[in-house]
Design a protein around this motif. Structure first.
Motif, PDB file in Angstrom:
ATOM      1  N   VAL A   1      58.401  52.800   7.910  1.00 41.32           N
ATOM      2  CA  VAL A   1      58.913  52.590   6.421  1.00 41.32           C
ATOM      3  C   VAL A   1      60.337  52.585   6.552  1.00 41.32           C
ATOM      4  O   VAL A   1      60.946  51.803   5.687  1.00 41.32           O
ATOM      5  CB  VAL A   1      58.242  53.845   5.615  1.00 41.32           C
ATOM      6  CG1 VAL A   1      58.707  53.607   4.261  1.00 41.32           C
ATOM      7  CG2 VAL A   1      56.459  53.534   5.561  1.00 41.32           C
ATOM      8  N   GLN A   2      61.061  53.748   7.230  1.00 41.88           N
ATOM      9  CA  GLN A   2      62.434  53.636   7.230  1.00 41.88           C
ATOM     10  C   GLN A   2      63.047  52.452   7.673  1.00 41.88           C
ATOM     11  O   GLN A   2      64.147  51.823   7.113  1.00 41.88           O
ATOM     12  CB  GLN A   2      62.756  54.760   7.943  1.00 41.88           C
ATOM     13  CG  GLN A   2      62.859  56.316   7.351  1.00 41.88           C
ATOM     14  CD  GLN A   2      63.758  57.246   7.815  1.00 41.88           C
ATOM     15  OE1 GLN A   2      63.732  58.310   7.388  1.00 41.88           O
ATOM     16  NE2 GLN A   2      64.428  56.929   8.999  1.00 41.88           N
ATOM     17  N   SER A   3      62.223  51.829   8.759  1.00 43.29           N
ATOM     18  CA  SER A   3      62.741  50.632   9.211  1.00 43.29           C
ATOM     19  C   SER A   3      62.857  49.509   8.107  1.00 43.29           C
ATOM     20  O   SER A   3      63.747  48.592   8.129  1.00 43.29           O
ATOM     21  CB  SER A   3      62.199  50.084  10.373  1.00 43.29           C
ATOM     22  OG  SER A   3      60.984  49.642  10.081  1.00 43.29           O
TER      23      SER A   3
ATOM     24  N   ALA B   1      60.126  39.200  13.419  1.00 45.04           N
ATOM     25  CA  ALA B   1      59.858  40.111  14.393  1.00 45.04           C
ATOM     26  C   ALA B   1      59.786  41.798  14.126  1.00 45.04           C
ATOM     27  O   ALA B   1      60.839  41.943  13.491  1.00 45.04           O
ATOM     28  CB  ALA B   1      60.373  39.667  15.655  1.00 45.04           C
ATOM     29  N   GLY B   2      58.774  42.093  14.506  1.00 51.91           N
ATOM     30  CA  GLY B   2      58.804  43.677  14.261  1.00 51.91           C
ATOM     31  C   GLY B   2      57.659  44.437  14.786  1.00 51.91           C
ATOM     32  O   GLY B   2      56.812  43.806  15.388  1.00 51.91           O
ATOM     33  N   ILE B   3      57.771  45.902  14.961  1.00 45.81           N
ATOM     34  CA  ILE B   3      56.714  46.746  15.459  1.00 45.81           C
ATOM     35  C   ILE B   3      55.921  47.211  14.080  1.00 45.81           C
ATOM     36  O   ILE B   3      56.750  47.571  13.288  1.00 45.81           O
ATOM     37  CB  ILE B   3      57.259  47.844  16.188  1.00 45.81           C
ATOM     38  CG1 ILE B   3      57.927  47.416  17.409  1.00 45.81           C
ATOM     39  CG2 ILE B   3      56.343  48.951  16.323  1.00 45.81           C
ATOM     40  CD1 ILE B   3      58.448  48.497  18.044  1.00 45.81           C
ATOM     41  N   VAL B   4      54.901  46.638  13.708  1.00 40.45           N
ATOM     42  CA  VAL B   4      54.009  47.032  12.682  1.00 40.45           C
ATOM     43  C   VAL B   4      53.148  48.678  13.067  1.00 40.45           C
ATOM     44  O   VAL B   4      52.857  49.175  12.104  1.00 40.45           O
ATOM     45  CB  VAL B   4      53.187  46.100  12.261  1.00 40.45           C
ATOM     46  CG1 VAL B   4      51.948  46.521  11.180  1.00 40.45           C
ATOM     47  CG2 VAL B   4      53.564  44.832  12.212  1.00 40.45           C
TER      48      VAL B   4
ATOM     49  N   VAL C   1      61.650  51.512  16.986  1.00 37.62           N
ATOM     50  CA  VAL C   1      61.072  50.681  15.751  1.00 37.62           C
ATOM     51  C   VAL C   1      62.366  50.318  14.810  1.00 37.62           C
ATOM     52  O   VAL C   1      62.355  49.219  14.472  1.00 37.62           O
ATOM     53  CB  VAL C   1      60.371  51.645  14.898  1.00 37.62           C
ATOM     54  CG1 VAL C   1      59.664  50.923  13.737  1.00 37.62           C
ATOM     55  CG2 VAL C   1      59.145  52.144  15.720  1.00 37.62           C
ATOM     56  N   PHE C   2      63.324  51.032  14.482  1.00 36.56           N
ATOM     57  CA  PHE C   2      64.648  50.700  14.002  1.00 36.56           C
ATOM     58  C   PHE C   2      65.367  49.577  14.667  1.00 36.56           C
ATOM     59  O   PHE C   2      65.700  48.706  13.959  1.00 36.56           O
ATOM     60  CB  PHE C   2      65.548  52.059  13.888  1.00 36.56           C
ATOM     61  CG  PHE C   2      66.659  51.877  13.220  1.00 36.56           C
ATOM     62  CD1 PHE C   2      66.792  51.227  11.730  1.00 36.56           C
ATOM     63  CD2 PHE C   2      67.887  52.080  13.773  1.00 36.56           C
ATOM     64  CE1 PHE C   2      67.958  51.093  11.047  1.00 36.56           C
ATOM     65  CE2 PHE C   2      69.177  52.080  12.822  1.00 36.56           C
ATOM     66  CZ  PHE C   2      69.329  51.487  11.778  1.00 36.56           C
TER      67      PHE C   2
ATOM     68  N   ASP D   1      64.233  57.772   2.472  1.00 35.26           N
ATOM     69  CA  ASP D   1      65.925  57.458   2.389  1.00 35.26           C
ATOM     70  C   ASP D   1      66.261  57.466   4.095  1.00 35.26           C
ATOM     71  O   ASP D   1      66.046  59.011   4.679  1.00 35.26           O
ATOM     72  CB  ASP D   1      66.669  58.617   1.895  1.00 35.26           C
ATOM     73  CG  ASP D   1      68.159  58.172   1.646  1.00 35.26           C
ATOM     74  OD1 ASP D   1      68.528  57.354   2.366  1.00 35.26           O
ATOM     75  OD2 ASP D   1      68.626  58.620   0.728  1.00 35.26           O
ATOM     76  N   PRO D   2      66.678  56.352   4.712  1.00 35.32           N
ATOM     77  CA  PRO D   2      66.961  56.514   5.958  1.00 35.32           C
ATOM     78  C   PRO D   2      68.334  57.111   6.436  1.00 35.32           C
ATOM     79  O   PRO D   2      69.223  56.584   6.837  1.00 35.32           O
ATOM     80  CB  PRO D   2      67.071  54.857   6.334  1.00 35.32           C
ATOM     81  CG  PRO D   2      67.315  54.299   5.151  1.00 35.32           C
ATOM     82  CD  PRO D   2      66.906  55.143   4.025  1.00 35.32           C
TER      83      PRO D   2
END
Length: 319
Positions: free
Chosen positions: A180-182, A104-107, A123-124, A163-164
């Motif tokens: 992208v960070q997620s 599952a995720g937010i795209v 998002v994270f 880099d997160p």
């Protein structure tokens, strides 16, 4: 099995149980359908009970010979830690678990920063924190069956390897950076989980897989699951040389979940990176950086309050 793997004809999975997050559409739906078609029992999870019911009905239409209890729906919102804990408790009461697909995720993130009920960047929280918490909550049921967890990676981590350092993006938020960070965090957590599982002697493999460039416009129409507009179909079909369906995108995820020859810590995706049958690949450098992974792991522990029960899981199987 690696040399003869056929994603259209999976090995018999009768007697096995899997949980797939985000099962009501896209990659999660097709992964669930492929597992059930091979004889597995699947906990299909998602935020919306009506959409889950529609997905389950689609499974029954498309896999008419599946067992009546092959698809069980369970409300689970990975952005909400209370929902994660509740769903995990329900699954723990059913016995062992052979696999966990953290899909599952937010795209398409919001244009401006939003937070969840728990106070985390949405998002994270949805893509990484909820799955970190869920995997920790279900570690012992997975260990009881020498199970496996698969984390959903993304091509984006190679395109812009952020880099997160600030995974919650308290400053400098953009929709693309949030996504992208997620995914950097998710992939790094998947590899770090494998290192920690091995060190603790827990018989669970942690693998990362990505679906390539999979679009809904290249995907079969299924009532209640996937219904792209004609315009969407036209635009996506213009990218036929580099894009594939969500159905085919799920191949890499399913193989990572069930192929017994795949080891923990591996990274899998489509043959041409963007599309095709699954093969082993090399993840982007930043996701393999152990210092980054340790930092993200601590951030996930602090944000969720979940400490994975490595000792308990190892003790449960007598190892």
């Amino acid at each position: 099995m690696a040399s003869t793997w056929d994603p259209r004809s999976l090995p018999d999975l009768s007697g096995r149980a899997y949980l797939v997050t985000g099962s009501n559409k896209g990659l999660g739906y097709f992964a669930s359908e492929q597992l059930i078609r091979a004889g597995a029992r699947v906990f299909m999870t998602g935020r919306n009970p009506n959409r889950l019911s529609a997905a389950r009905a689609a499974i029954r239409r498309r896999v008419p010979d599946a067992a009546p209890d092959a698809a069980e729906t369970l409300v689970l919102d990975t952005s909400n830690l209370g929902s994660v804990r509740s769903a995990a408790a329900s699954v723990r009461g059913r016995g062992g678990l052979d696999g966990l697909l953290l899909n599952a995720g937010i795209v398409h993130p919001p244009a401006s920063r939003e937070t969840t009920v728990d106070g985390h960047e949405v998002v994270f929280a949805t893509n990484a924190l909820g799955h970190f918490a869920l995997a920790g909550e279900l570690l012992t049921p997975l260990a009881l069956r020498d199970g496996r967890m698969v984390w959903l990676g993304s091509l984006s981590t190679s395109l812009t390897p952020y880099d997160p350092v600030d995974p919650q993006l308290s400053t400098g938020y953009t929709a693309w950076r949030a996504y992208v960070q997620s995914k950097v965090a998710t992939t790094a957590l998947g590899f770090e989980a494998d290192r920690r599982l091995r060190a603790a002697g827990v018989p669970v493999r942690s693998v990362v897989a990505h679906p390539g460039y999979s679009t809904s416009g290249r995907t079969p129409g299924i009532a209640g699951v996937n219904a792209p507009t004609r315009a969407k179909r036209f635009r996506d079909n213009l990218q036929a040389a580099i894009a594939q369906s969500k159905e085919h995108g799920a191949w890499s995820l399913v193989r990572a979940l069930v192929d017994p020859e795949i080891e923990g810590g591996e990274f899998w995706g489509p043959r041409t990176v963007a599309r095709g049958e699954p093969r082993r690949q090399t993840a982007s450098r930043i996701t393999r950086d152990e210092a980054v992974a340790a930092r993200v792991w601590k951030a996930a522990e602090d944000a969720t309050g979940v400490r994975w029960p490595f000792a308990e899981a190892a003790a449960a199987v007598g190892r």
